[in-house]
Design an enzyme around this catalytic site. Structure first.
Site, PDB file in Angstrom:
ATOM      1  N   ASP A  19       0.835  -1.203   0.000  1.00  0.00           N
ATOM      2  CA  ASP A  19       0.000   0.000   0.000  1.00  0.00           C
ATOM      3  C   ASP A  19       0.875   1.260   0.000  1.00  0.00           C
ATOM      4  O   ASP A  19       2.047   1.213   0.382  1.00  0.00           O
ATOM      5  CB  ASP A  19      -0.904  -0.023   1.252  1.00  0.00           C
ATOM      6  CG  ASP A  19      -2.074   0.936   1.106  1.00  0.00           C
ATOM      7  OD1 ASP A  19      -2.408   1.325  -0.031  1.00  0.00           O
ATOM      8  OD2 ASP A  19      -2.654   1.318   2.141  1.00  0.00           O
ATOM      9  N   ASN A  21       1.155   3.452  -2.750  1.00  0.00           N
ATOM     10  CA  ASN A  21       1.668   3.892  -4.061  1.00  0.00           C
ATOM     11  C   ASN A  21       1.161   5.285  -4.405  1.00  0.00           C
ATOM     12  O   ASN A  21       1.907   6.139  -4.899  1.00  0.00           O
ATOM     13  CB  ASN A  21       1.207   2.948  -5.182  1.00  0.00           C
ATOM     14  CG  ASN A  21       1.804   1.568  -5.070  1.00  0.00           C
ATOM     15  OD1 ASN A  21       2.652   1.328  -4.232  1.00  0.00           O
ATOM     16  ND2 ASN A  21       1.352   0.657  -5.910  1.00  0.00           N
ATOM     17  N   GLY A  22      -0.153   5.496  -4.169  1.00  0.00           N
ATOM     18  CA  GLY A  22      -0.784   6.775  -4.517  1.00  0.00           C
ATOM     19  C   GLY A  22      -0.194   7.915  -3.693  1.00  0.00           C
ATOM     20  O   GLY A  22       0.147   8.982  -4.227  1.00  0.00           O
ATOM     21  N   ARG A  23      -0.049   7.678  -2.388  1.00  0.00           N
ATOM     22  CA  ARG A  23       0.489   8.744  -1.504  1.00  0.00           C
ATOM     23  C   ARG A  23       1.936   9.068  -1.865  1.00  0.00           C
ATOM     24  O   ARG A  23       2.346  10.219  -1.889  1.00  0.00           O
ATOM     25  CB  ARG A  23       0.403   8.297  -0.033  1.00  0.00           C
ATOM     26  CG  ARG A  23      -0.934   8.613   0.590  1.00  0.00           C
ATOM     27  CD  ARG A  23      -1.127   7.852   1.857  1.00  0.00           C
ATOM     28  NE  ARG A  23      -1.412   6.445   1.580  1.00  0.00           N
ATOM     29  CZ  ARG A  23      -1.295   5.468   2.469  1.00  0.00           C
ATOM     30  NH1 ARG A  23      -0.857   5.731   3.675  1.00  0.00           N
ATOM     31  NH2 ARG A  23      -1.604   4.233   2.155  1.00  0.00           N
ATOM     32  N   ASN A  67     -10.658  -3.044  -5.963  1.00  0.00           N
ATOM     33  CA  ASN A  67      -9.871  -2.156  -6.843  1.00  0.00           C
ATOM     34  C   ASN A  67     -10.505  -1.965  -8.229  1.00  0.00           C
ATOM     35  O   ASN A  67     -10.193  -0.993  -8.914  1.00  0.00           O
ATOM     36  CB  ASN A  67      -8.433  -2.673  -7.021  1.00  0.00           C
ATOM     37  CG  ASN A  67      -7.550  -2.476  -5.812  1.00  0.00           C
ATOM     38  OD1 ASN A  67      -6.552  -3.182  -5.639  1.00  0.00           O
ATOM     39  ND2 ASN A  67      -7.883  -1.530  -4.943  1.00  0.00           N
ATOM     40  N   TRP A  68     -11.425  -2.856  -8.621  1.00  0.00           N
ATOM     41  CA  TRP A  68     -12.090  -2.672  -9.926  1.00  0.00           C
ATOM     42  C   TRP A  68     -12.890  -1.378  -9.941  1.00  0.00           C
ATOM     43  O   TRP A  68     -13.205  -0.843 -10.999  1.00  0.00           O
ATOM     44  CB  TRP A  68     -13.028  -3.840 -10.247  1.00  0.00           C
ATOM     45  CG  TRP A  68     -12.327  -5.137 -10.533  1.00  0.00           C
ATOM     46  CD1 TRP A  68     -12.380  -6.268  -9.769  1.00  0.00           C
ATOM     47  CD2 TRP A  68     -11.487  -5.460 -11.645  1.00  0.00           C
ATOM     48  NE1 TRP A  68     -11.610  -7.271 -10.335  1.00  0.00           N
ATOM     49  CE2 TRP A  68     -11.063  -6.802 -11.491  1.00  0.00           C
ATOM     50  CE3 TRP A  68     -11.048  -4.747 -12.770  1.00  0.00           C
ATOM     51  CZ2 TRP A  68     -10.222  -7.437 -12.402  1.00  0.00           C
ATOM     52  CZ3 TRP A  68     -10.210  -5.382 -13.685  1.00  0.00           C
ATOM     53  CH2 TRP A  68      -9.798  -6.707 -13.506  1.00  0.00           C
ATOM     54  N   ARG A 187       2.314  -4.850   6.103  1.00  0.00           N
ATOM     55  CA  ARG A 187       1.546  -3.846   5.372  1.00  0.00           C
ATOM     56  C   ARG A 187       2.388  -2.585   5.285  1.00  0.00           C
ATOM     57  O   ARG A 187       2.843  -2.065   6.309  1.00  0.00           O
ATOM     58  CB  ARG A 187       0.223  -3.543   6.073  1.00  0.00           C
ATOM     59  CG  ARG A 187      -0.558  -2.482   5.297  1.00  0.00           C
ATOM     60  CD  ARG A 187      -1.965  -2.268   5.783  1.00  0.00           C
ATOM     61  NE  ARG A 187      -2.640  -1.406   4.830  1.00  0.00           N
ATOM     62  CZ  ARG A 187      -3.880  -1.544   4.413  1.00  0.00           C
ATOM     63  NH1 ARG A 187      -4.614  -2.519   4.889  1.00  0.00           N
ATOM     64  NH2 ARG A 187      -4.395  -0.706   3.544  1.00  0.00           N
ATOM     65  N   SER A 195      -7.781  -5.145   5.314  1.00  0.00           N
ATOM     66  CA  SER A 195      -8.332  -4.904   3.974  1.00  0.00           C
ATOM     67  C   SER A 195      -8.754  -6.157   3.207  1.00  0.00           C
ATOM     68  O   SER A 195      -8.416  -6.311   2.037  1.00  0.00           O
ATOM     69  CB  SER A 195      -7.328  -4.096   3.130  1.00  0.00           C
ATOM     70  OG  SER A 195      -7.125  -2.846   3.712  1.00  0.00           O
TER      71      SER A 195
HETATM   72  C1  FPP Z   1      -2.032   0.254  -3.245  1.00  0.00           C
HETATM   73  O1  FPP Z   1      -1.621   1.562  -3.378  1.00  0.00           O
HETATM   74  C2  FPP Z   1      -1.530  -0.571  -4.330  1.00  0.00           C
HETATM   75  C3  FPP Z   1      -2.316  -1.155  -5.282  1.00  0.00           C
HETATM   76  C4  FPP Z   1      -3.763  -0.994  -5.360  1.00  0.00           C
HETATM   77  C5  FPP Z   1      -1.774  -1.984  -6.343  1.00  0.00           C
HETATM   78  C6  FPP Z   1      -0.445  -2.607  -6.095  1.00  0.00           C
HETATM   79  C7  FPP Z   1       0.144  -2.832  -7.405  1.00  0.00           C
HETATM   80  C8  FPP Z   1       1.426  -2.680  -7.758  1.00  0.00           C
HETATM   81  C9  FPP Z   1       2.508  -2.393  -6.814  1.00  0.00           C
HETATM   82  C10 FPP Z   1       1.833  -2.803  -9.173  1.00  0.00           C
HETATM   83  C11 FPP Z   1       1.087  -3.783 -10.022  1.00  0.00           C
HETATM   84  C12 FPP Z   1       1.227  -5.196  -9.591  1.00  0.00           C
HETATM   85  C13 FPP Z   1       1.788  -6.167 -10.325  1.00  0.00           C
HETATM   86  C14 FPP Z   1       1.930  -7.558  -9.800  1.00  0.00           C
HETATM   87  C15 FPP Z   1       2.301  -5.918 -11.654  1.00  0.00           C
HETATM   88  P1  FPP Z   1      -2.698   2.713  -3.354  1.00  0.00           P
HETATM   89  O2  FPP Z   1      -2.911   3.166  -4.751  1.00  0.00           O
HETATM   90  O3  FPP Z   1      -3.936   2.256  -2.652  1.00  0.00           O
HETATM   91  O4  FPP Z   1      -1.963   3.801  -2.503  1.00  0.00           O
HETATM   92  P2  FPP Z   1      -2.613   4.885  -1.528  1.00  0.00           P
HETATM   93  O5  FPP Z   1      -3.177   4.130  -0.360  1.00  0.00           O
HETATM   94  O6  FPP Z   1      -1.445   5.732  -1.155  1.00  0.00           O
HETATM   95  O7  FPP Z   1      -3.634   5.618  -2.318  1.00  0.00           O
END
Ligand code: FPP
Length: 240
Positions: A19, A21-23, A67-68, A187, A195
């Protein structure tokens, strides 16, 4: 190759909720997809490191059923990243003797990543090393509901003559029945929740939450989590 530290106890199975990635992207004033792309580098490092350590299983929560509902463009990019990852990593998995498995509704994936997933799973099936288990279109409740549906079908076809359902019966009908339960659930991104991940399997799993966002998570952070795990006293509900 970096030196591998020795640990007091090494988990057999580590599961990770990747988790933040977005932040991580937002902190850099970049779109969320920038974070997902960077997250692939973390996946590469952690998969390789886990195989070198000798883990039996590494499970990564790559895409949830929920996530969809994200914006179409983000979903599309995640599916493209998945397809690129599977295509680009096949040789690396073979070279490191890794077996690829997946849990979740793989049939929900678009044709390209679905086909590649099937191919890489088939090609790596004979490997002998670590299992890399990708949770794709996965949710723990959904997995349990599907396990119960399978049980109903078995019962209807006479394949389940018993009157009571045991824990072993449920475990046998999960998406990847042969895998041991996770010993450690990591996590990233600091949120204190599970989650909808592996709800049945994490009954006695040790939890480790770090504020590090997934795109920054590297082997030194994994080592830290394993060291912390080594200090835990696992009682499985019993007394010492
Ligand atoms: C959560 O970050 C992450 C995901 C929903 C997807 C994880 C996927 C990857 C790391 C790449 C793709 C995977 C593969 C196997 C190719 P978030 O976007 O919810 O972050 P946030 O909580 O900061 O918004």
């Amino acid at each position: 190759m970096p030196k591998i530290p020795e640990f007091i106890s090494l988990p057999n199975h580590i599961a990770i909720i990747m988790d933040g990635n977005g932040r991580w992207a937002r902190q850099r004033r970049r779109p969320r997809i920038f974070g997902h792309r960077a997250g692939i580098e973390s996946i590469r490092d952690i998969v390789r490191c886990s195989a070198e350590l000798g883990l039996e299983v590494l499970t990564l929560y790559a895409f949830s059923v929920e996530n969809w509902s994200r914006p179409g463009g983000e979903v599309k990019l995640l599916m493209t990243l998945l397809a690129d990852y599977l295509r680009g990593e096949k040789q690396e998995l073979m070279d490191n003797d890794i077996v690829l498995k997946s849990i979740g509704r793989a049939n929900d994936l678009p044709p390209k990543p679905r086909r590649l997933l099937r191919q890489v799973i088939a090609e790596t099936a004979g490997n002998q090393g670590m299992v890399l288990n990708l949770a794709l279109s996965y949710s723990g409740r959904d997995e349990l509901a599907r396990a119960m549906t399978r049980l109903l079908e078995k019962s209807r076809n006479g394949g389940f003559p018993g009157k009571k359902v045991s824990e072993a019966d449920v475990t046998a009908l999960l998406d990847a029945p042969g895998l041991p339960d996770p010993d450690l659930l990591i996590r990233t991104g600091g949120e204190m929740r599970v989650s909808n991940f592996l709800l049945w399997q994490i009954a006695y799993t040790e939890l480790y939450v770090t504020d590090i966002c997934w795109p920054e998570f590297r082997r030194r952070h994994l080592y830290r989590a394993i060291r912390e795990y080594g200090k835990r006293e696992r009682r499985f509900g019993k007394v010492k």
